[in-house]
Design a protein around this motif. Structure first.
Motif, mmCIF file in Angstrom:
data_model
loop_
_atom_site.group_PDB
_atom_site.id
_atom_site.type_symbol
_atom_site.label_atom_id
_atom_site.label_comp_id
_atom_site.label_asym_id
_atom_site.label_seq_id
_atom_site.Cartn_x
_atom_site.Cartn_y
_atom_site.Cartn_z
ATOM 1 N N VAL A 102 0.853 -1.189 0.000
ATOM 2 C CA VAL A 102 0.000 0.000 0.000
ATOM 3 C C VAL A 102 0.885 1.234 0.000
ATOM 4 O O VAL A 102 2.093 1.139 0.225
ATOM 5 N N VAL A 103 0.251 2.382 -0.202
ATOM 6 C CA VAL A 103 0.852 3.617 0.289
ATOM 7 C C VAL A 103 0.043 4.034 1.504
ATOM 8 O O VAL A 103 -1.186 3.930 1.527
ATOM 9 N N ASP A 104 0.749 4.434 2.555
ATOM 10 C CA ASP A 104 0.113 4.986 3.754
ATOM 11 C C ASP A 104 0.120 6.501 3.594
ATOM 12 O O ASP A 104 1.188 7.125 3.568
ATOM 13 N N TYR A 105 -1.078 7.088 3.468
ATOM 14 C CA TYR A 105 -1.192 8.519 3.246
ATOM 15 C C TYR A 105 -1.493 9.234 4.560
ATOM 16 O O TYR A 105 -2.505 8.941 5.214
ATOM 17 N N TYR A 106 -0.596 10.148 4.956
ATOM 18 C CA TYR A 106 -0.757 10.928 6.174
ATOM 19 C C TYR A 106 -1.464 12.231 5.795
ATOM 20 O O TYR A 106 -0.853 13.148 5.234
ATOM 21 N N ASP A 107 -2.747 12.293 6.123
ATOM 22 C CA ASP A 107 -3.557 13.417 5.682
ATOM 23 C C ASP A 107 -3.057 14.749 6.243
ATOM 24 O O ASP A 107 -3.078 15.772 5.556
ATOM 25 N N ASP A 108 -2.596 14.730 7.500
ATOM 26 C CA ASP A 108 -2.153 15.981 8.112
ATOM 27 C C ASP A 108 -0.845 16.487 7.517
ATOM 28 O O ASP A 108 -0.536 17.681 7.588
ATOM 29 N N ARG A 109 -0.056 15.593 6.920
ATOM 30 C CA ARG A 109 1.224 15.965 6.329
ATOM 31 C C ARG A 109 1.143 16.103 4.804
ATOM 32 O O ARG A 109 2.083 16.613 4.182
ATOM 33 N N GLY A 110 0.047 15.615 4.193
ATOM 34 C CA GLY A 110 -0.041 15.618 2.743
ATOM 35 C C GLY A 110 1.066 14.804 2.110
ATOM 36 O O GLY A 110 1.628 15.179 1.079
ATOM 37 N N ALA A 142 6.581 3.622 7.701
ATOM 38 C CA ALA A 142 7.208 2.388 8.174
ATOM 39 C C ALA A 142 8.711 2.404 7.948
ATOM 40 O O ALA A 142 9.492 2.060 8.839
ATOM 41 N N PHE A 143 9.144 2.829 6.740
ATOM 42 C CA PHE A 143 10.591 2.842 6.467
ATOM 43 C C PHE A 143 11.006 4.072 5.675
ATOM 44 O O PHE A 143 12.012 4.082 4.980
ATOM 45 N N GLY A 144 10.230 5.139 5.790
ATOM 46 C CA GLY A 144 10.607 6.375 5.121
ATOM 47 C C GLY A 144 10.135 6.439 3.681
ATOM 48 O O GLY A 144 9.120 5.860 3.314
ATOM 49 N N HIS A 145 10.876 7.209 2.839
ATOM 50 C CA HIS A 145 10.535 7.428 1.434
ATOM 51 C C HIS A 145 9.210 8.173 1.286
ATOM 52 O O HIS A 145 8.378 7.830 0.427
ATOM 53 N N GLY A 146 8.996 9.197 2.114
ATOM 54 C CA GLY A 146 7.796 10.001 1.997
ATOM 55 C C GLY A 146 7.785 10.817 0.714
ATOM 56 O O GLY A 146 8.819 11.254 0.223
ATOM 57 N N LYS A 147 6.576 11.015 0.165
ATOM 58 C CA LYS A 147 6.409 11.792 -1.060
ATOM 59 C C LYS A 147 5.148 12.635 -0.940
ATOM 60 O O LYS A 147 4.087 12.111 -0.592
ATOM 61 N N LYS A 148 5.241 13.927 -1.221
ATOM 62 C CA LYS A 148 4.097 14.817 -1.117
ATOM 63 C C LYS A 148 3.055 14.480 -2.186
ATOM 64 O O LYS A 148 3.399 14.135 -3.326
ATOM 65 N N ARG A 149 1.774 14.612 -1.775
ATOM 66 C CA ARG A 149 0.670 14.306 -2.692
ATOM 67 C C ARG A 149 -0.627 14.829 -2.104
ATOM 68 O O ARG A 149 -0.760 14.962 -0.885
ATOM 69 N N GLU A 150 -1.601 15.125 -2.953
ATOM 70 C CA GLU A 150 -2.910 15.561 -2.475
ATOM 71 C C GLU A 150 -3.732 14.355 -2.029
ATOM 72 O O GLU A 150 -3.514 13.225 -2.478
ATOM 73 N N SER A 151 -4.709 14.600 -1.157
ATOM 74 C CA SER A 151 -5.581 13.537 -0.671
ATOM 75 C C SER A 151 -6.494 13.032 -1.790
ATOM 76 O O SER A 151 -6.975 13.816 -2.612
ATOM 77 N N LYS A 152 -6.723 11.713 -1.817
ATOM 78 C CA LYS A 152 -7.600 11.111 -2.817
ATOM 79 C C LYS A 152 -8.780 10.376 -2.212
ATOM 80 O O LYS A 152 -9.773 10.107 -2.884
ATOM 81 N N ILE A 153 -8.691 9.996 -0.924
ATOM 82 C CA ILE A 153 -9.701 9.154 -0.287
ATOM 83 C C ILE A 153 -10.456 9.959 0.739
ATOM 84 O O ILE A 153 -9.850 10.655 1.561
ATOM 85 N N GLY A 182 -3.088 -0.134 -3.686
ATOM 86 C CA GLY A 182 -3.680 -0.077 -2.361
ATOM 87 C C GLY A 182 -3.276 1.184 -1.616
ATOM 88 O O GLY A 182 -2.144 1.653 -1.746
ATOM 89 N N GLU A 183 -4.224 1.736 -0.840
ATOM 90 C CA GLU A 183 -3.932 2.951 -0.085
ATOM 91 C C GLU A 183 -4.685 2.938 1.240
ATOM 92 O O GLU A 183 -5.860 2.545 1.295
ATOM 93 N N ALA A 184 -4.009 3.362 2.288
ATOM 94 C CA ALA A 184 -4.629 3.551 3.598
ATOM 95 C C ALA A 184 -4.365 4.974 4.055
ATOM 96 O O ALA A 184 -3.285 5.522 3.826
ATOM 97 N N VAL A 185 -5.364 5.583 4.678
ATOM 98 C CA VAL A 185 -5.212 6.925 5.231
ATOM 99 C C VAL A 185 -4.895 6.791 6.715
ATOM 100 O O VAL A 185 -5.590 6.088 7.455
ATOM 101 N N VAL A 186 -3.822 7.463 7.144
ATOM 102 C CA VAL A 186 -3.290 7.301 8.494
ATOM 103 C C VAL A 186 -3.343 8.626 9.238
ATOM 104 O O VAL A 186 -3.087 9.686 8.659
#
Length: 278
Positions: free
Chosen positions: A10-18, A264-275, A78-82
């Protein structure tokens, strides 16, 4: 040593961080195997033909994971909002239910089964939807299987006879309930059982003795992936030398390090919310 992870991503999307981070149980275990010294690690799974799938695969390549057998399908990854509470504990508040990998089943070719048989251990999970493949995979390799919080008897009877290591999240169990549940899983056919219990640490049973390990105190930024880290390092160590106490200690130490970063192991990437958060 050669280890292979199969299934969910999945990608875990952190809504507060975008910001989105690659993850999923099988992906996390593969990455932490590699980071903690396994020379040869492969991952097989299904990603969508989207930015999220590309980010997952590219992140695995950066971690030197073999992704040559990853399938790319038309559809969403797959995507989960965290979100995180005030203690850094992660909460899942939305998802697309696994995306394309929920709709398209992993089928293994003869050549892939031959490849899989060259590894020491295969790790997968309840979110990978390969239960029907387990009897065939068992003929080729030992299997570790993360059930997360899937405890129902019918499912245990379906999966446990085909796996060597059963892993559960048991944070809501009392110690007495843990002991009883471990006995149930052994009776269903699995010789080794791991229970991760959050701040209560972890338990491991090899059918003869139950071992207990506490957590390593650390400043918590984000608990996402800590349990997967413990499992990955424990399995790597235990498969190598069979010393449960040492394996649990090293797993707990590694899990505490994971709590010190976002994702979980870094590699964050900025993106707009989709879910839409439900």
């Amino acid at each position: 040593m050669k280890l292979i992870a199969v299934g969910d991503n999945v990608v875990d999307y952190y809504d507060d961080r975008g910001e989105m981070f690659p993850g999923g149980n099988a992906v996390n275990v593969a990455v932490f195997w590699k980071r903690y010294g396994v020379e040869n690690v492969s991952y097989i799974g299904i990603v969508g033909n989207d930015e999220e799938g590309e980010h997952i695969v590219n992140s695995l390549k950066l971690e030197n994971i073999d992704v040559s057998n990853v399938r790319k399908m038309f559809g969403p990854s797959g995507e989960a909002v965290v979100t995180l509470d005030e203690h850094g504990d992660r909460k899942f508040v939305g998802s697309n239910k696994g995306g394309i990998q929920r709709q398209v089943k992993l089928n293994f070719t003869e050549s892939e089964l031959g490849l899989i048989s060259t590894f020491s251990l295969l790790h997968t999970s309840v979110f990978s939807h390969i239960e029907t493949e387990l009897p065939e995979l068992k003929k080729h390799i030992d299997i570790s299987f993360d059930f997360s919080t899937r405890y129902d008897d019918d499912y245990l009877e379906r999966v446990c006879p085909h796996i060597k290591y059963a892993i559960f999240s048991g944070g809501d169990f009392s110690k007495e309930e843990c002991d009883a549940f471990i006995r149930k899983v052994h009776a269903a056919g699995t010789p080794n059982v791991i229970l991760t219990r959050g701040s209560e640490g972890s338990l491991f049973s090899d059918s003869r003795e139950v071992y207990e390990q506490g957590i390593f105190q650390t400043e918590v930024v984000d608990t996402l992936g800590a349990g997967d880290t413990f499992v990955a390092v424990f399995l790597k160590e235990y498969v190598q030398h069979g010393d449960a106490k040492v394996a649990m200690q090293k797993g707990a130490a590694a899990a505490s390090e994971t709590c010190g970063r976002f994702g979980a192991f870094g590699h964050g990437k900025k993106r707009e919310s989709k879910i839409t958060i439900s």
